[in-house]
Write an enzyme that holds these catalytic residues in place. Structure first.
Site, PDB file in Angstrom:
ATOM      1  N   ASP A  48       1.061   8.015   5.630  1.00 48.95           N
ATOM      2  CA  ASP A  48       0.248   7.161   4.748  1.00 48.95           C
ATOM      3  C   ASP A  48       0.996   5.906   4.287  1.00 48.95           C
ATOM      4  O   ASP A  48       0.500   5.177   3.428  1.00 48.95           O
ATOM      5  CB  ASP A  48      -0.178   7.959   3.500  1.00 48.95           C
ATOM      6  CG  ASP A  48      -1.328   8.911   3.798  1.00 48.95           C
ATOM      7  OD1 ASP A  48      -2.370   8.433   4.298  1.00 48.95           O
ATOM      8  OD2 ASP A  48      -1.184  10.121   3.546  1.00 48.95           O
ATOM      9  N   GLU A  72       0.894  -0.456  -1.229  1.00 43.96           N
ATOM     10  CA  GLU A  72       0.635  -0.832  -2.620  1.00 43.96           C
ATOM     11  C   GLU A  72       0.831   0.330  -3.584  1.00 43.96           C
ATOM     12  O   GLU A  72       1.180   0.113  -4.758  1.00 43.96           O
ATOM     13  CB  GLU A  72      -0.800  -1.351  -2.743  1.00 43.96           C
ATOM     14  CG  GLU A  72      -1.123  -1.820  -4.137  1.00 43.96           C
ATOM     15  CD  GLU A  72      -2.596  -2.054  -4.352  1.00 43.96           C
ATOM     16  OE1 GLU A  72      -2.941  -3.132  -4.825  1.00 43.96           O
ATOM     17  OE2 GLU A  72      -3.410  -1.154  -4.050  1.00 43.96           O
ATOM     18  N   ASP A  73       0.618   1.545  -3.107  1.00 41.86           N
ATOM     19  CA  ASP A  73       0.675   2.693  -4.023  1.00 41.86           C
ATOM     20  C   ASP A  73       2.057   2.957  -4.594  1.00 41.86           C
ATOM     21  O   ASP A  73       2.193   3.672  -5.581  1.00 41.86           O
ATOM     22  CB  ASP A  73       0.183   3.959  -3.299  1.00 41.86           C
ATOM     23  CG  ASP A  73      -1.314   3.920  -3.076  1.00 41.86           C
ATOM     24  OD1 ASP A  73      -2.032   3.485  -3.989  1.00 41.86           O
ATOM     25  OD2 ASP A  73      -1.751   4.314  -1.983  1.00 41.86           O
ATOM     26  N   ARG A 118      -4.537  11.576  -8.273  1.00 40.67           N
ATOM     27  CA  ARG A 118      -3.173  11.146  -7.988  1.00 40.67           C
ATOM     28  C   ARG A 118      -2.415  10.683  -9.245  1.00 40.67           C
ATOM     29  O   ARG A 118      -1.197  10.779  -9.302  1.00 40.67           O
ATOM     30  CB  ARG A 118      -3.200   9.991  -6.987  1.00 40.67           C
ATOM     31  CG  ARG A 118      -3.833  10.338  -5.656  1.00 40.67           C
ATOM     32  CD  ARG A 118      -2.947  11.283  -4.847  1.00 40.67           C
ATOM     33  NE  ARG A 118      -3.572  11.658  -3.590  1.00 40.67           N
ATOM     34  CZ  ARG A 118      -3.562  10.911  -2.503  1.00 40.67           C
ATOM     35  NH1 ARG A 118      -2.955   9.734  -2.513  1.00 40.67           N
ATOM     36  NH2 ARG A 118      -4.147  11.323  -1.407  1.00 40.67           N
ATOM     37  N   HIS A 145      -9.011   6.336  -5.380  1.00 44.22           N
ATOM     38  CA  HIS A 145      -8.285   5.583  -6.399  1.00 44.22           C
ATOM     39  C   HIS A 145      -9.266   4.713  -7.195  1.00 44.22           C
ATOM     40  O   HIS A 145     -10.365   4.405  -6.706  1.00 44.22           O
ATOM     41  CB  HIS A 145      -7.265   4.638  -5.733  1.00 44.22           C
ATOM     42  CG  HIS A 145      -6.085   5.346  -5.124  1.00 44.22           C
ATOM     43  ND1 HIS A 145      -5.679   5.127  -3.827  1.00 44.22           N
ATOM     44  CD2 HIS A 145      -5.203   6.238  -5.650  1.00 44.22           C
ATOM     45  CE1 HIS A 145      -4.596   5.859  -3.567  1.00 44.22           C
ATOM     46  NE2 HIS A 145      -4.288   6.546  -4.657  1.00 44.22           N
ATOM     47  N   CYS A 163      -4.749  -1.716  -0.840  1.00 37.22           N
ATOM     48  CA  CYS A 163      -3.566  -0.847  -0.676  1.00 37.22           C
ATOM     49  C   CYS A 163      -2.720  -1.188   0.546  1.00 37.22           C
ATOM     50  O   CYS A 163      -1.604  -0.687   0.675  1.00 37.22           O
ATOM     51  CB  CYS A 163      -3.927   0.631  -0.716  1.00 37.22           C
ATOM     52  SG  CYS A 163      -5.354   1.090   0.178  1.00 37.22           S
TER      53      CYS A 163
HETATM   54  N1  GLY Z   1      -4.635   8.097   2.833  1.00 32.93           N
HETATM   55  C1  GLY Z   1      -4.266   7.445   1.662  1.00 32.93           C
HETATM   56  C2  GLY Z   1      -3.890   8.384   0.583  1.00 32.93           C
HETATM   57  O1  GLY Z   1      -4.353   9.484   0.570  1.00 32.93           O
HETATM   58  O2  GLY Z   1      -3.131   8.104  -0.267  1.00 32.93           O
END
Ligand code: GLY
Length: 260
Positions: free
Chosen positions: A63, A68-69, A135, A168, A255
């Site tokens: 991933d 960006e995450d 998340r 998100h 992202c």
């Molecule tokens: N596939 C992106 C995520 O699950 O973070």
């Protein structure tokens, strides 16, 4: 005030991109097509004023194209490393710390038991909306809010845990301007957005709310004509981009890059 960006960090998908996490049932991505879509995305970033910093593909983290995450940057001010909420993504922050430490001498991080994916962080001028999601937990949001407050940035929580169809917060909200958002219908009336002007994506085009503003244009999926008409009527210039292969993996236009 809306941040202007001069740099964007990206990472092309690895050959095992299809091994990444997804909540949607659109079939496996075609990696070659994903690479072509990623190249077009990078070209668009460059066209709109960003020097593109391309990190090598990372097969250890399928991933990791969703860079960006892993960090949040307040352009010209500071950066913070996140603590991704999915175990398989935890290691992605190591490389990002290395890259960003060259630009930001002080680089704090979200710490346990906090978790935070920056895909849950939507910046609109001096206000930052933080999604509480599968998340991002309350402790991660609290740590981020404390860090943002040092820069005079106000934050507001948006609980999306019961909002269907989005991973998100930024799967369902785009900051178009400091006081204007593009939202999916399910979030349009959220109290956190009460003083914002809200445009609603037309029914059936929910993926359109996964775009991002890059300097003077809005990056938006290429297959949402109703949203294109809506945004153009509101005076925005669009950069439509093919995103089919990233959509299969819960990814959006925001992202795929970390902008500053
Ligand atoms: N596939 C992106 C995520 O699950 O973070």
């Amino acid at each position: 005030m809306f941040s202007r960006f001069s740099q964007a960090i990206v990472r092309a998908p690895a050959r095992n991109f299809a091994d990444g996490l997804t909540t949607v049932d659109l079939g496996p991505p075609d990696v070659d097509l994903a690479l072509a879509q990623h190249a077009a995305y990078c070209a668009a970033l460059a066209r709109h004023g960003c020097t593109v910093i391309a990190l090598p593909a990372d097969g250890a983290h399928p991933d990791s194209t969703f860079v960006e995450d892993t960090a949040l940057i307040l352009p010209g001010q500071g950066a913070i490393i996140t603590r991704p909420g999915a175990d398989s993504r935890a290691g992605e922050v190591l490389a990002m710390r290395e890259v960003l430490s060259a630009c930001f001498p002080e680089l704090p991080a979200i710490t346990s038991p906090g978790t935070l994916d920056a895909g849950d962080v939507c910046e609109a001028g001096h206000t930052v909306f933080i999604g509480i999601s599968r998340r991002t937990n309350h402790e991660g949001a609290r740590q981020l809010a404390e860090w943002l407050s040092r820069y005079g940035v106000e934050s507001r929580l948006v609980d999306i845990r019961h909002t269907p169809g989005i991973l998100h917060l930024k799967s369902g909200v785009v900051a178009l301007d400091a006081d204007r958002l593009l939202c999916i219908e399910a979030l349009a009336n959220h109290e956190a957005f009460a003083d914002m002007r809200v445009l609603r994506v037309p029914a059936g085009e929910e993926y359109a709310a996964n775009g991002v503003r890059v300097n003077d244009v809005i990056f938006v999926a290429d297959d949402v004509p109703g949203t294109h008409a809506l945004l153009r009527a509101a005076g925005y210039t669009l950069e439509p981009l093919a995103m089919s292969e990233f959509a299969k993996m819960d990814g959006g236009l925001s992202c795929l890059s970390l902008r500053f």
